[in-house]
Design an enzyme around this catalytic site. Sequence first.
Site, mmCIF file in Angstrom:
data_model
loop_
_atom_site.group_PDB
_atom_site.id
_atom_site.type_symbol
_atom_site.label_atom_id
_atom_site.label_comp_id
_atom_site.label_asym_id
_atom_site.label_seq_id
_atom_site.Cartn_x
_atom_site.Cartn_y
_atom_site.Cartn_z
ATOM 1 C CE LYS A 1 -6.422 -1.157 4.756
ATOM 2 N NZ LYS A 1 -7.692 -1.525 4.113
ATOM 3 C CE1 TYR B 1 -5.898 -7.168 -7.512
ATOM 4 C CE2 TYR B 1 -5.987 -8.271 -5.396
ATOM 5 C CZ TYR B 1 -5.913 -7.114 -6.134
ATOM 6 O OH TYR B 1 -5.861 -5.905 -5.501
ATOM 7 C CG HIS C 1 -5.918 -8.925 0.761
ATOM 8 N ND1 HIS C 1 -6.050 -9.310 -0.553
ATOM 9 C CD2 HIS C 1 -5.832 -7.568 0.737
ATOM 10 C CE1 HIS C 1 -6.029 -8.239 -1.328
ATOM 11 N NE2 HIS C 1 -5.904 -7.175 -0.566
ATOM 12 N NE ARG D 1 -3.521 -2.292 2.773
ATOM 13 C CZ ARG D 1 -3.197 -3.413 3.408
ATOM 14 N NH1 ARG D 1 -2.001 -3.547 3.967
ATOM 15 N NH2 ARG D 1 -4.058 -4.419 3.479
ATOM 16 C CG HIS E 1 -5.116 0.568 -4.012
ATOM 17 N ND1 HIS E 1 -4.572 0.327 -2.765
ATOM 18 C CD2 HIS E 1 -6.105 -0.346 -4.169
ATOM 19 C CE1 HIS E 1 -5.205 -0.682 -2.198
ATOM 20 N NE2 HIS E 1 -6.142 -1.106 -3.025
ATOM 21 N NE ARG F 1 -2.995 -3.464 -1.699
ATOM 22 C CZ ARG F 1 -2.491 -4.225 -0.740
ATOM 23 N NH1 ARG F 1 -1.186 -4.333 -0.597
ATOM 24 N NH2 ARG F 1 -3.288 -4.886 0.088
#
Length: 318
Positions: free
Chosen positions: A170, A276, A267, A146, A241, A244
């Site tokens: 995160k 994806y 994730h 990120r 992004h 990414r």
Amino acid sequence: MEGYLDAFIAFIRAERGLSGKTVDAYAADLAVYFADLKRKGITDVVRVHPDDITGHLTTLNSRRLSRRSQARHLAAIRGFHRFLVAEKYVEKDPTEDIDTPRSARKLPIFLTLEEVEQLLAAPDESTPAGMRDKAMLEVLYATGLRVSELVGLGINDIQLGAGYLVAKGKGAKERIVPVGTIAAEKVRTYLAGPRQLLLGERESKALFVTPRGDGFTRQGFWKLLKRYALKAGIRKPLSPHKLRHSFATHLVERGADLRAVQAMLGHADLATTQIYTHVNSARLRAVYDNAHPRGDDVRGRGGALGGRVARKRAAGGT
């Protein structure tokens, strides 16, 4: 109910390490939920029935909230009621048999391999700033970080000899991400001289620095990326992004294990990574021709660029 809400918010903030933004969203969603329950005369969590929750979701739908917003509301409600059961405030979880609303997810926009090559070739490596920018772009595409993780990298967060970096994601969660050989080489060159030339007499703990001695901001890198996209002739909207997305898409298209990609992206849920797996018909044809005993023998013909990028740049793609 507000007392239970305070305890739940304290729990997810301290124990689960959720970001402040997520905590605020959960609190706002639960406030709407409680208001709806009170309109029905329900002021005790013990009295909440599954029908009350499905009725609340129906109300949200009538307000034309998106499926994604409805799913987020339910996630907050489900988390709250599970917390009550875990803490033994109540015996049953009324959300147990309620399905999450399905949302139609948009396919991510990503660059082709040719566009990636054009973008990565855009910085002028004869200047300290250009060498820094080249290293940043290579690391971003090679790792799928990120933008906040990229600009937050410290000088000690990347281990070039071992071929990995430590990303701070995160909720203050850290993860180890492999770094491809080309990206590692560009960072090594940047550290060998250009970084200190940018700093002058200053010192900084940031890996990627500005002449003021500061680390990059997200907005600063976004502007830098837009400038290089324009120079590279890339007309589609581009953001950090989307690089990414490109990293993940190119790995999955070349057969990378989905759980490995999930780990590299950070994730929490594999379902987030599964977006994806979109592969166009041309890619399916190429995979078939390469893998099936009766397919055309195209090994060694075409796809050379893709193979080179996947092996050298996208870490973990071999």
